[in-house]
Design a protein around this motif. Structure first.
Motif, mmCIF file in Angstrom:
data_model
loop_
_atom_site.group_PDB
_atom_site.id
_atom_site.type_symbol
_atom_site.label_atom_id
_atom_site.label_comp_id
_atom_site.label_asym_id
_atom_site.label_seq_id
_atom_site.Cartn_x
_atom_site.Cartn_y
_atom_site.Cartn_z
ATOM 1 N N ASP A 192 -8.803 12.130 -1.535
ATOM 2 C CA ASP A 192 -8.960 10.860 -2.247
ATOM 3 C C ASP A 192 -9.587 10.942 -3.751
ATOM 4 O O ASP A 192 -9.700 10.016 -4.380
ATOM 5 C CB ASP A 192 -9.606 9.780 -1.417
ATOM 6 N N TYR A 227 0.671 -1.148 -0.103
ATOM 7 C CA TYR A 227 -0.118 -0.052 0.007
ATOM 8 C C TYR A 227 0.967 1.272 0.045
ATOM 9 O O TYR A 227 2.000 1.299 0.618
ATOM 10 C CB TYR A 227 -0.803 0.059 1.351
ATOM 11 N N ASP A 268 1.890 5.025 1.331
ATOM 12 C CA ASP A 268 1.837 5.536 2.550
ATOM 13 C C ASP A 268 0.309 6.436 2.877
ATOM 14 O O ASP A 268 0.037 6.542 3.791
ATOM 15 C CB ASP A 268 2.832 6.542 2.591
ATOM 16 N N PHE A 269 -0.074 7.096 1.649
ATOM 17 C CA PHE A 269 -1.251 7.945 1.817
ATOM 18 C C PHE A 269 -2.473 6.978 2.206
ATOM 19 O O PHE A 269 -3.654 7.462 2.945
ATOM 20 C CB PHE A 269 -1.768 8.603 0.816
ATOM 21 N N VAL A 270 -2.538 5.953 1.856
ATOM 22 C CA VAL A 270 -3.602 4.731 2.574
ATOM 23 C C VAL A 270 -4.151 4.836 4.030
ATOM 24 O O VAL A 270 -5.153 4.833 4.492
ATOM 25 C CB VAL A 270 -3.410 3.431 1.968
ATOM 26 N N GLU A 271 -2.756 4.774 4.806
ATOM 27 C CA GLU A 271 -2.879 4.747 6.183
ATOM 28 C C GLU A 271 -3.951 3.857 6.677
ATOM 29 O O GLU A 271 -4.726 3.959 7.702
ATOM 30 C CB GLU A 271 -3.476 6.244 6.430
ATOM 31 N N GLY A 272 -4.129 2.631 6.113
ATOM 32 C CA GLY A 272 -5.151 1.604 6.825
ATOM 33 C C GLY A 272 -6.248 1.790 6.242
ATOM 34 O O GLY A 272 -7.242 0.950 6.986
ATOM 35 N N ARG A 273 -6.756 2.850 5.475
ATOM 36 C CA ARG A 273 -8.151 2.895 4.821
ATOM 37 C C ARG A 273 -8.630 2.018 3.888
ATOM 38 O O ARG A 273 -9.846 1.781 3.803
ATOM 39 C CB ARG A 273 -8.313 4.379 4.733
ATOM 40 N N LYS A 281 -11.445 10.846 2.350
ATOM 41 C CA LYS A 281 -11.091 12.155 2.444
ATOM 42 C C LYS A 281 -11.296 12.751 0.959
ATOM 43 O O LYS A 281 -11.204 12.222 0.016
ATOM 44 C CB LYS A 281 -9.695 12.283 2.692
ATOM 45 N N SER A 318 -13.170 5.306 5.285
ATOM 46 C CA SER A 318 -12.922 6.945 5.701
ATOM 47 C C SER A 318 -12.358 7.560 4.674
ATOM 48 O O SER A 318 -11.163 8.394 4.818
ATOM 49 C CB SER A 318 -11.704 6.542 6.839
#
Length: 122
Positions: free
Chosen positions: A90, A60, A62-67, A87, A85
């Motif tokens: 996105d 993934y 970095d900007f995904v951040e677990g989303r 934004k 989540s």
């Protein structure tokens, strides 16, 4: 050569969720690593998530951040991107892509779908 068709994009409010799908045809699906990329207006295309041929390994941005969660179903010749989540940043056209190389080699993706628009309102 594999052909890819995305679906599932749309308009969603910030904090909402979308699930993108990509249907593959015309090739041996399990021979390809697969990925999701995106391109926002005025920006270069960037990778979001990739998945190995077996589906066991994922990578993934970095900007995904677990989303986001990428998955694939080799029996259905399809991959998915569950996005939670969401934004406003996105907002982009999301592309499905296939690679004959290593799944984490984001520069190796050479087969592309037409893209599906995701718009996240604030």
């Amino acid at each position: 050569q594999v052909q890819l068709v995305e679906s599932g994009g749309g308009l969603v409010q910030a904090g909402g969720s979308l699930r993108l799908s990509c249907a593959a045809s015309g090739g041996t699906f399990r021979d390809y690593a697969m990925g999701w990329f995106r391109q926002a207006p005025g920006k270069e295309r960037e990778f979001a998530a990739t998945i190995s041929r077996s589906g066991i390994s994922t990578y993934y941005a970095d900007f995904v951040e677990g989303r986001f969660t990428i998955s694939r179903d080799n029996a259905k010749n399809a991959i998915y991107l569950q996005m939670n989540s969401l934004k406003p940043e996105d907002t982009a056209v999301y592309y499905c892509a296939a690679s004959s190389g290593h799944y984490a080699s984001t520069g190796s993706y050479g087969r592309w779908g037409q893209g599906t628009q995701v718009t996240v309102s604030s």
